[in-house]
Design a protein around this motif. Structure first.
Motif, PDB file in Angstrom:
ATOM      1  N   CYS A   1       0.800  -1.235   0.000  1.00  0.00           N
ATOM      2  CA  CYS A   1       0.000   0.000   0.000  1.00  0.00           C
ATOM      3  C   CYS A   1       0.830   1.282   0.000  1.00  0.00           C
ATOM      4  O   CYS A   1       0.356   2.315  -0.441  1.00  0.00           O
ATOM      5  N   LYS A   2       2.035   1.249   0.542  1.00  0.00           N
ATOM      6  CA  LYS A   2       2.918   2.417   0.684  1.00  0.00           C
ATOM      7  C   LYS A   2       2.302   3.514   1.548  1.00  0.00           C
ATOM      8  O   LYS A   2       2.653   4.677   1.440  1.00  0.00           O
ATOM      9  N   LEU A   3       1.375   3.133   2.428  1.00  0.00           N
ATOM     10  CA  LEU A   3       0.694   4.100   3.289  1.00  0.00           C
ATOM     11  C   LEU A   3       0.880   3.816   4.788  1.00  0.00           C
ATOM     12  O   LEU A   3       0.299   4.493   5.616  1.00  0.00           O
ATOM     13  N   GLY A   4       1.633   2.775   5.129  1.00  0.00           N
ATOM     14  CA  GLY A   4       1.842   2.444   6.530  1.00  0.00           C
ATOM     15  C   GLY A   4       0.692   1.714   7.178  1.00  0.00           C
ATOM     16  O   GLY A   4       0.559   1.705   8.396  1.00  0.00           O
ATOM     17  N   VAL A   5      -0.148   1.066   6.361  1.00  0.00           N
ATOM     18  CA  VAL A   5      -1.344   0.412   6.885  1.00  0.00           C
ATOM     19  C   VAL A   5      -1.284  -1.109   6.751  1.00  0.00           C
ATOM     20  O   VAL A   5      -1.686  -1.835   7.657  1.00  0.00           O
ATOM     21  N   CYS A   6      -0.783  -1.611   5.643  1.00  0.00           N
ATOM     22  CA  CYS A   6      -0.915  -3.045   5.348  1.00  0.00           C
ATOM     23  C   CYS A   6       0.143  -3.923   6.022  1.00  0.00           C
ATOM     24  O   CYS A   6      -0.032  -5.121   6.108  1.00  0.00           O
ATOM     25  N   MET A   7       1.232  -3.356   6.497  1.00  0.00           N
ATOM     26  CA  MET A   7       2.314  -4.070   7.182  1.00  0.00           C
ATOM     27  C   MET A   7       3.040  -5.078   6.303  1.00  0.00           C
ATOM     28  O   MET A   7       3.542  -6.089   6.776  1.00  0.00           O
ATOM     29  N   THR A   8       3.127  -4.803   5.015  1.00  0.00           N
ATOM     30  CA  THR A   8       3.823  -5.692   4.084  1.00  0.00           C
ATOM     31  C   THR A   8       5.321  -5.376   3.995  1.00  0.00           C
ATOM     32  O   THR A   8       6.079  -6.173   3.472  1.00  0.00           O
ATOM     33  N   CYS A   9       5.763  -4.237   4.519  1.00  0.00           N
ATOM     34  CA  CYS A   9       7.173  -3.829   4.395  1.00  0.00           C
ATOM     35  C   CYS A   9       7.843  -3.677   5.764  1.00  0.00           C
ATOM     36  O   CYS A   9       8.490  -2.669   6.035  1.00  0.00           O
ATOM     37  N   PRO A  10       7.726  -4.682   6.643  1.00  0.00           N
ATOM     38  CA  PRO A  10       8.260  -4.537   7.991  1.00  0.00           C
ATOM     39  C   PRO A  10       9.773  -4.690   8.059  1.00  0.00           C
ATOM     40  O   PRO A  10      10.396  -5.358   7.233  1.00  0.00           O
ATOM     41  N   ALA A  11      10.345  -4.055   9.072  1.00  0.00           N
ATOM     42  CA  ALA A  11      11.784  -4.158   9.298  1.00  0.00           C
ATOM     43  C   ALA A  11      12.068  -3.931  10.776  1.00  0.00           C
ATOM     44  O   ALA A  11      11.256  -3.370  11.501  1.00  0.00           O
ATOM     45  N   LYS A  12      13.227  -4.384  11.187  1.00  0.00           N
ATOM     46  CA  LYS A  12      13.720  -4.168  12.550  1.00  0.00           C
ATOM     47  C   LYS A  12      14.845  -3.160  12.461  1.00  0.00           C
ATOM     48  O   LYS A  12      15.786  -3.323  11.682  1.00  0.00           O
ATOM     49  N   LEU A  13      14.745  -2.099  13.225  1.00  0.00           N
ATOM     50  CA  LEU A  13      15.770  -1.070  13.281  1.00  0.00           C
ATOM     51  C   LEU A  13      16.873  -1.562  14.213  1.00  0.00           C
ATOM     52  O   LEU A  13      16.664  -1.681  15.420  1.00  0.00           O
ATOM     53  N   VAL A  14      18.033  -1.887  13.641  1.00  0.00           N
ATOM     54  CA  VAL A  14      19.160  -2.385  14.424  1.00  0.00           C
ATOM     55  C   VAL A  14      19.844  -1.221  15.134  1.00  0.00           C
ATOM     56  O   VAL A  14      20.222  -1.314  16.297  1.00  0.00           O
ATOM     57  N   SER A  15      20.007  -0.102  14.422  1.00  0.00           N
ATOM     58  CA  SER A  15      20.562   1.108  15.015  1.00  0.00           C
ATOM     59  C   SER A  15      20.043   2.319  14.252  1.00  0.00           C
ATOM     60  O   SER A  15      19.638   2.219  13.095  1.00  0.00           O
ATOM     61  N   GLY A  16      20.057   3.454  14.928  1.00  0.00           N
ATOM     62  CA  GLY A  16      19.606   4.691  14.314  1.00  0.00           C
ATOM     63  C   GLY A  16      18.175   5.033  14.694  1.00  0.00           C
ATOM     64  O   GLY A  16      17.539   4.343  15.497  1.00  0.00           O
ATOM     65  N   LYS A  17      17.689   6.133  14.092  1.00  0.00           N
ATOM     66  CA  LYS A  17      16.336   6.620  14.395  1.00  0.00           C
ATOM     67  C   LYS A  17      15.599   6.933  13.107  1.00  0.00           C
ATOM     68  O   LYS A  17      16.187   7.427  12.147  1.00  0.00           O
ATOM     69  N   VAL A  18      14.304   6.633  13.110  1.00  0.00           N
ATOM     70  CA  VAL A  18      13.433   6.978  11.982  1.00  0.00           C
ATOM     71  C   VAL A  18      12.176   7.658  12.516  1.00  0.00           C
ATOM     72  O   VAL A  18      11.785   7.446  13.654  1.00  0.00           O
ATOM     73  N   ASP A  19      11.583   8.459  11.665  1.00  0.00           N
ATOM     74  CA  ASP A  19      10.263   9.006  11.951  1.00  0.00           C
ATOM     75  C   ASP A  19       9.287   8.115  11.204  1.00  0.00           C
ATOM     76  O   ASP A  19       9.414   7.928  10.000  1.00  0.00           O
ATOM     77  N   GLN A  20       8.337   7.575  11.926  1.00  0.00           N
ATOM     78  CA  GLN A  20       7.317   6.744  11.296  1.00  0.00           C
ATOM     79  C   GLN A  20       5.948   7.155  11.818  1.00  0.00           C
ATOM     80  O   GLN A  20       5.082   6.335  12.071  1.00  0.00           O
ATOM     81  N   SER A  21       5.773   8.459  11.924  1.00  0.00           N
ATOM     82  CA  SER A  21       4.527   8.986  12.472  1.00  0.00           C
ATOM     83  C   SER A  21       3.306   8.616  11.628  1.00  0.00           C
ATOM     84  O   SER A  21       2.191   8.629  12.135  1.00  0.00           O
ATOM     85  N   GLY A  22       3.501   8.250  10.367  1.00  0.00           N
ATOM     86  CA  GLY A  22       2.381   7.854   9.530  1.00  0.00           C
ATOM     87  C   GLY A  22       2.051   6.381   9.612  1.00  0.00           C
ATOM     88  O   GLY A  22       1.190   5.885   8.900  1.00  0.00           O
ATOM     89  N   SER A  23       2.719   5.667  10.496  1.00  0.00           N
ATOM     90  CA  SER A  23       2.570   4.215  10.595  1.00  0.00           C
ATOM     91  C   SER A  23       1.397   3.818  11.486  1.00  0.00           C
ATOM     92  O   SER A  23       1.047   4.516  12.428  1.00  0.00           O
ATOM     93  N   MET A  24       0.826   2.659  11.186  1.00  0.00           N
ATOM     94  CA  MET A  24      -0.249   2.119  12.005  1.00  0.00           C
ATOM     95  C   MET A  24       0.271   1.168  13.087  1.00  0.00           C
ATOM     96  O   MET A  24      -0.521   0.513  13.751  1.00  0.00           O
ATOM     97  N   LEU A  25       1.583   1.102  13.282  1.00  0.00           N
ATOM     98  CA  LEU A  25       2.128   0.247  14.333  1.00  0.00           C
ATOM     99  C   LEU A  25       1.773   0.810  15.699  1.00  0.00           C
ATOM    100  O   LEU A  25       1.712   2.025  15.889  1.00  0.00           O
ATOM    101  N   SER A  26       1.553  -0.090  16.654  1.00  0.00           N
ATOM    102  CA  SER A  26       1.308   0.363  18.014  1.00  0.00           C
ATOM    103  C   SER A  26       2.586   0.972  18.576  1.00  0.00           C
ATOM    104  O   SER A  26       3.695   0.644  18.144  1.00  0.00           O
ATOM    105  N   ASP A  27       2.442   1.871  19.531  1.00  0.00           N
ATOM    106  CA  ASP A  27       3.594   2.580  20.092  1.00  0.00           C
ATOM    107  C   ASP A  27       4.612   1.624  20.709  1.00  0.00           C
ATOM    108  O   ASP A  27       5.814   1.812  20.547  1.00  0.00           O
ATOM    109  N   ASP A  28       4.143   0.591  21.428  1.00  0.00           N
ATOM    110  CA  ASP A  28       5.097  -0.305  22.082  1.00  0.00           C
ATOM    111  C   ASP A  28       5.875  -1.149  21.072  1.00  0.00           C
ATOM    112  O   ASP A  28       7.043  -1.453  21.279  1.00  0.00           O
TER     113      ASP A  28
END
Length: 140
Positions: A76-103
């Motif tokens: 979807c490229k909208l942060g809703v479908c969860m088809t493009c998941p990744a684990k952040l090993v290091s660094g910081k990203v802004d993902q304010s448009g994501s539907m992931l829960s905060d925890d």
């Protein structure tokens, strides 16, 4: 002095043509300095391969990867479908448009389609099932 004049140390002299035989004095004006955009170094590990990307501030990691011909899972490229998941090993990203829960996001998980880097990052793609399991447990 105007705000525009204080933003740049570069200036040009603009010469005025003679008008009716009178030479007008040259006027000086400033050209604002070009806004520089920060570019972050992003290392993506996907299916055992490592890819290095230069991602400009404000652009998603997924969009730059796809532009470079890296075939990452997405939909979807909208942060809703969860088809493009990744684990952040290091660094910081802004993902304010994501539907992931905060925890889940606080544990370092992200969706690449909405993840815009805020620092150099190392990222490892994960399966959609792994992220869905985390998201469902967090929502319970």
């Amino acid at each position: 002095m105007s705000a525009m004049a204080t933003t740049s140390s570069r200036s040009l002299r603009a010469c005025q043509p003679k008008a009716f035989g009178i030479q007008r004095p040259a006027r000086s004006f400033c050209i604002p300095a070009r806004a520089t955009r920060t570019t972050y170094k992003i290392e993506v590990e996907h299916e055992g391969k490592k890819f290095d990307l230069a991602v400009p501030e404000g652009e998603s990691i997924l969009s730059v990867a796809l532009d470079k011909g890296i075939d990452l899972p997405h939909d979807c490229k909208l942060g809703v479908c969860m088809t493009c998941p990744a684990k952040l090993v290091s660094g910081k990203v802004d993902q304010s448009g994501s539907m992931l829960s905060d925890d889940v996001a606080e544990k370092g998980y992200t969706l690449l389609c909405v993840a815009t880097p805020k620092s150099d990052c190392k990222i490892m793609t994960i399966s959609e099932d792994e992220l869905l399991d985390l998201q469902l447990v967090a929502g319970a």
